[in-house]
Design an enzyme around this catalytic site. Sequence first.
Site, short mmCIF file in Angstrom:
data_model
loop_
_atom_site.label_atom_id
_atom_site.label_comp_id
_atom_site.label_asym_id
_atom_site.label_seq_id
_atom_site.Cartn_x
_atom_site.Cartn_y
_atom_site.Cartn_z
CE LYS A 127 -4.41 1.13 0.22
NZ LYS A 127 -5.63 0.45 -0.24
CG ASP A 167 -7.29 3.55 -0.73
OD1 ASP A 167 -7.77 2.42 -0.62
OD2 ASP A 167 -7.35 4.38 0.18
#
Length: 447
Positions: A127, A167
């Site tokens: 991430k 995201d």
Amino acid sequence: MLDSTLQATYDQVLRRNPGEPEFQQAVREVFESLEAIQDRHPEYQDHSILMRLCEPERQIIFRVPWVDDQGSVQINRGYRVEYNSALGPYKGGLRFHPSVNVGIVKFLGFEQIFKNSLTGLPIGGGKGGSDFDPHGRSDGEVMRFCQSFMTELHRHMGEYTDVPAGDIGVGAREIGYLFGQYKRLTNRYEAGVLTGKGLDWGGSLVRKEATGYGAAIFADEMLKARGSSVDGRRVAVSGSGNVALYAIEKVAQLGGIPVTASDSSGYVVDENGIDLALLQQIKEVERGRIHEYAERRGGGARFVNGGSVWDVPVDIALPGATQNELDIEAARTLVKNGVLAVSEGANMPCTPEAVSVFRAADVAFGPGKAANAGGVATSALEMQQNASRDAWSFEHTEQRLTEIMRGIHARCLETADEVGRPGDYVVGANVAGFRKVADAMIAFGVI
Ligand code: NAP
């Protein structure tokens, strides 16, 4: 209190990662689930799997300098946590939001490992992101920021190494600027290096819709397992970004009535069912605020400034905004109002206390690792299409997504049964996701 071995490892995690409450919360939830298999798998302890899993393989933190429209130099901080590559290249989104820090990126990366494992597809966990806030920035400013961000990040990426996606705050516009800069710096048209791309340049149909669709499908599967369905049910959705919009669309396709949407300024209630085309126009096209929906929709739709979207009486809750947005009070209100199912479209939107309330009330609870895995699964399908230089139809891709979500649902239930926690999707998801990663790590030796 955890059992003594797990507690000792968890204490070590706390010592090594101070000031990172979201990361500690995510680790603790997985450890609590692993108590169910602790005695059966001494090999995980022999190989120090948990301690190894809690330490990212690589963490990259970098300066992102860029020039705003006034000619001033701005400095942001960029992150990429390449968490675990036991099952495939690091895979997970980039978040651009002022709240981003290394602890948040680590929590998201940690969750991503198990989520990606659960999809059954060959992807590891990672991430990244930045404390850059795209809200209120011009397209030129967003482009210059993305170009600077990629100027550092590109050295760490590759279709077999690390494959980012979107995201919070990173949608089609940002992915376009990021991919353009990657292509320019590397002189390679390496489509499989980023997912969520535009349809004309290597993107996949259904990727945009996939996370929200998947969360609604997961809610439907949980209710079907209890002899019911989304059909005819009132549904509260939070957020009005990528996940929320397409959760609303799929809920309506399944016969449900989505009655709410929100952003950080408040929420709207529309008893006639959210008008998706209007919400998309305001949010996706005009990048406006949620109150505009109530003003333009009329006919009883209302904007509530402050308060909680979870005050609205519904049968199903689909939190789709951000972590810890649904707390114990909200959970109690939902239970009092008779909620039947909660499916986490966002990552860790329910606090641990809220999850306990749902468990105690026998509400079907789908954790984000399982319920929102449709997004990353469809990213993996995008990588498959890129690798074979193919482009699948909407119907075919959506069919694959639906099968994957049903498969994840079944795997969670089967695993929960097997470890003596029937109906517990949290334990099912954590144990099923963990075992594959742990077994692969053992096979690779100490690396
Ligand atoms: P997005 O398109 O940027 O939308 C985020 C939405 O949540 C916006 O409406 C935003 O409102 C709201 N929001 C964000 N932070 C908030 C906060 N601190 N307080 C209140 N509202 C807040 O992002 P997204 O892609 O839909 O992601 C939403 C969630 O789903 C995140 O937890 C993300 O990690 C998770 N997720 C996303 C994907 C994916 O494929 N995109 C996949 C799996 C999981 P404002 O505009 O007012 O900030």
